[in-house]
Motif scaffolding. Structure first.
Motif, short mmCIF file in Angstrom:
data_model
loop_
_atom_site.label_atom_id
_atom_site.label_comp_id
_atom_site.label_asym_id
_atom_site.label_seq_id
_atom_site.Cartn_x
_atom_site.Cartn_y
_atom_site.Cartn_z
N THR A 174 0.83 -1.21 0.00
CA THR A 174 0.00 0.00 0.00
C THR A 174 0.86 1.26 0.00
OG1 THR A 174 -0.15 0.31 2.39
CG2 THR A 174 -1.70 -1.26 1.40
N ALA A 175 0.23 2.39 -0.25
CA ALA A 175 0.94 3.67 -0.24
C ALA A 175 1.48 4.01 1.14
CB ALA A 175 0.01 4.78 -0.73
N THR A 176 0.89 3.44 2.19
CA THR A 176 1.33 3.72 3.56
C THR A 176 2.25 2.64 4.11
OG1 THR A 176 -0.69 2.72 4.43
CG2 THR A 176 -0.70 5.11 4.09
N ASN A 204 -7.64 1.34 3.37
CA ASN A 204 -6.49 2.01 2.76
C ASN A 204 -5.74 1.10 1.79
OD1 ASN A 204 -5.22 0.37 4.72
ND2 ASN A 204 -3.54 1.82 4.92
N THR A 255 -5.16 1.68 -2.12
CA THR A 255 -4.05 2.45 -2.69
C THR A 255 -2.95 1.55 -3.24
OG1 THR A 255 -2.83 2.57 -0.59
CG2 THR A 255 -4.46 4.32 -1.03
N ALA A 271 -0.88 -0.82 -5.54
CA ALA A 271 -0.77 -1.11 -6.98
C ALA A 271 -0.18 -2.48 -7.22
CB ALA A 271 0.09 -0.05 -7.66
N HIS A 312 -7.44 -1.98 -8.62
CA HIS A 312 -8.68 -1.65 -7.92
C HIS A 312 -9.83 -1.65 -8.91
CE1 HIS A 312 -11.70 1.24 -6.31
NE2 HIS A 312 -11.54 0.45 -5.28
#
Length: 115
Positions: free
Chosen positions: A56-58, A84, A87, A89, A112
């Protein structure tokens, strides 16, 4: 082994593209799938643990681990993840190796799809 050598085979891990979607109040990845093979023989490696991580982005999000079947395939189904995770990819599949097989890792697309 003659001469005191231990032979350790390299492995190849491949992962299939996956989707992530909202399902009502939940966020779900219907299927994460990876195949583990012996890189020298091309034969499937069964009975080994493959660990999945959603990127994830986080930061990375653990998505569980599965033992490969007779065909070297590890599949996690209906993986519920936090919201979350949309996010992400990509996801990663990893095999940590054993006394007879070297570790391998692969990354695959995670797309997604709306409800």
């Amino acid at each position: 082994m003659p001469g005191g050598f231990t032979y350790i085979d390299p492995t190849t891990l491949t992962a299939a593209p996956a989707v992530i979607r909202r399902s009502g109040p939940s966020t779900v990845i219907p299927s994460l799938r990876a195949t583990l093979t012996d890189a020298l023989t091309g034969r499937p490696v069964s009975g080994q643990t493959v660990t999945f991580t959603v990127n994830t982005a986080t930061g990375p999000l653990a998505a569980g681990a599965v033992v490969t079947d007779a065909d070297g395939i590890a599949t996690r189904t209906d993986v519920h993840v936090p919201a979350n995770a949309v996010t992400a990819a990509t996801y990663t599949a990893a095999f940590t190796g054993t006394s007879g097989y070297l570790p391998s890792t692969t990354t695959a697309p995670l797309t997604h799809t709306p409800d």
